[in-house]
Scaffold this active site. Structure first.
Site, short mmCIF file in Angstrom:
data_model
loop_
_atom_site.label_atom_id
_atom_site.label_comp_id
_atom_site.label_asym_id
_atom_site.label_seq_id
_atom_site.Cartn_x
_atom_site.Cartn_y
_atom_site.Cartn_z
N LYS A 1 59.15 -14.04 44.40
CA LYS A 1 59.10 -15.02 45.33
C LYS A 1 59.42 -16.47 45.77
CE LYS A 1 54.66 -14.05 45.07
NZ LYS A 1 53.94 -13.36 46.21
N ASN B 1 47.68 -5.95 43.07
CA ASN B 1 47.64 -7.44 43.66
C ASN B 1 47.27 -8.26 45.02
OD1 ASN B 1 49.44 -8.96 45.52
ND2 ASN B 1 50.45 -7.26 45.99
N MET C 1 47.41 -11.65 44.83
CA MET C 1 48.13 -12.38 45.18
C MET C 1 48.37 -14.22 45.81
SD MET C 1 49.43 -11.85 41.96
CE MET C 1 51.13 -12.79 41.76
N ASN D 1 61.99 -13.15 52.51
CA ASN D 1 60.84 -13.05 53.37
C ASN D 1 59.83 -14.15 53.71
OD1 ASN D 1 57.96 -12.09 53.53
ND2 ASN D 1 59.32 -10.21 52.41
N ASN E 1 56.80 -11.40 57.32
CA ASN E 1 55.83 -10.73 56.83
C ASN E 1 54.27 -10.55 57.06
OD1 ASN E 1 53.84 -9.89 55.57
ND2 ASN E 1 54.56 -10.60 52.79
N SER F 1 50.53 -8.88 54.83
CA SER F 1 50.64 -8.80 53.33
C SER F 1 48.93 -8.66 53.32
CB SER F 1 50.21 -10.17 52.84
OG SER F 1 49.83 -10.31 51.55
N ASN G 1 54.22 -2.21 53.50
CA ASN G 1 53.94 -3.01 52.35
C ASN G 1 52.78 -2.48 51.80
OD1 ASN G 1 52.53 -5.21 51.10
ND2 ASN G 1 53.76 -6.47 53.52
N TYR H 1 59.79 -2.05 43.72
CA TYR H 1 58.66 -3.17 43.22
C TYR H 1 58.17 -2.64 41.81
CZ TYR H 1 55.91 -7.36 42.20
OH TYR H 1 55.39 -8.39 42.22
#
Length: 356
Positions: free
Chosen positions: A73, A118, A120, A147, A180, A183, A245, A316
């Site tokens: 990140k 996740n 996050m 990103n 993005n 998400s 995603n 990932y």
């Protein structure tokens, strides 16, 4: 008897997922301080073979396997991940201002399914700190993608300004931008996945960006919307589409550790990601660069997506469950699969299964 990644994984999985990630980050970065260690790791993990090399977005990619957004990140692991053999790296998602993300715990292992959940919420150090790291890391010997996302406190009506700010700030520090808006962990972000906003966003960014723009879409879109949104992005300046995603389709998992929030990644979304990839590829293959992501963890899965039209792939969750040699193992296996089918270059396999 040697010490394998499975042994290490048993130790790492004794810690919470976020703590384990921090430990991994420490070791990936720590190799920098051991003279010659990055070179030794590179000799073991980097696969150099013309059969895998491509020029995409006017840049050389030594192999098609990249690390997906969310792993690094804050752009702290670039040199370590490069040594592990990735053909390109995506840092972020990051936002204009730093933010803590959602409340902990927000990262969960679905171990028996080799998957992750996740929630996050774009936790990151913010654009200014990340820019400071990229001043040292960019340009690099492999492509780096940025990103970018909007801050949680930014309302959707003004979200475009966050993306404009980040494109202006990072034009000098990336080889492509990943936009993005898919998400599931920032409130209302996925509401931006509609034709009007995508048209406005890419029209505005394409006038400002000196680098290719890539849209990342969710696997939970209905197929008509996925095609419309992707086509709209391409028609308004996007150079590529990442599919996909994480998913909020919790019916995909039977894990006792499953939560009712956050996005699923890993093996549980492989089929869903593959299906939506096929739908978009059947419409847009040959008109834009397609990048496959979601449940990719083996040479066989990479090869499927390539034949479906992917020029590049991202991993990932597979990295977490299979360890630091996954990129090497995928590329070695991919070479063998290409040669088994009589191909002398990866480009000959890309899109051969696309609906004509």
């Amino acid at each position: 008897m040697g010490f394998s990644y499975n042994d290490l994984k048993k130790i790492l999985f004794m810690f919470s997922p976020e703590t384990a990630h921090k430990i991994a980050e420490y070791f990936i970065n720590g190799a920098e301080f051991v003279p010659g260690l990055y070179d030794k790791i590179s000799k073991e993990c980097v696969i150099n073979d013309p059969i895998l090399e491509q020029t995409i977005f006017d840049k050389p990619y030594i192999n098609p396997v990249g690390i997906g957004g969310g792993f690094d990140k804050n752009a702290t692991m670039i040199e370590g991940l490069k040594a592990l053999g990735f053909g390109f790296l995506e840092y972020g998602t990051f936002t204009p201002m730093p933010q803590k993300g959602n409340e902990k715990p927000r990262l969960f292992r679905l171990i028996e399914e080799e998957s992750i959940q996740n929630a996050m919420g774009f936790n990151n150090d913010g654009a200014d700190k990340i820019e400071g790291r990229l001043i040292k890391a960019y340009p690099n010997t492999i492509p780096l993608w940025a990103n970018i996302g909007k801050n949680k406190i930014t309302i959707n009506e003004t979200a475009i300004h966050d993306y404009i700010k980040l494109v202006n700030q990072f034009n000098k520090f990336c080889d492509a931008f990943v936009i993005n808006i898919s998400s599931p962990n920032t409130p209302n972000l996925r509401a931006l996945q509609e034709v009007g906003f995508v048209s406005e966003l890419f029209d505005a960014l394409s006038k400002l960006s000196k680098k290719p723009l890539i849209l990342k879409i969710a696997p939970d879109l209905n197929y008509d919307d996925a095609i419309k949104i992707s086509t709209t992005a391409v028609n308004n300046g996007a150079s590529g589409i990442i599919i996909s995603n994480t998913s909020v389709d919790y019916s995909l998992s039977k894990s006792p550790n499953l939560k009712n929030f956050g996005g699923l990644s890993g093996k549980v979304i492989a089929e869903k990601s593959r299906q939506i990839f096929k739908v978009v590829a059947d419409e847009l293959y040959g008109k834009t660069t397609l990048i496959a992501c979601g449940g990719i963890d083996s040479p066989e899965e990479v090869y499927k997506r390539i034949k479906m039209g992917a020029s590049l792939v991202q991993i990932y969750t597979g990295f977490i469950f299979q360890g630091p040699t996954i990129c090497r193992d995928i590329n070695l296996g991919l070479k063998a699969l290409l040669r088994l089918d009589g191909f002398s270059h990866i480009s000959q396999a890309i899109g051969i299964d696309v609906k004509k």
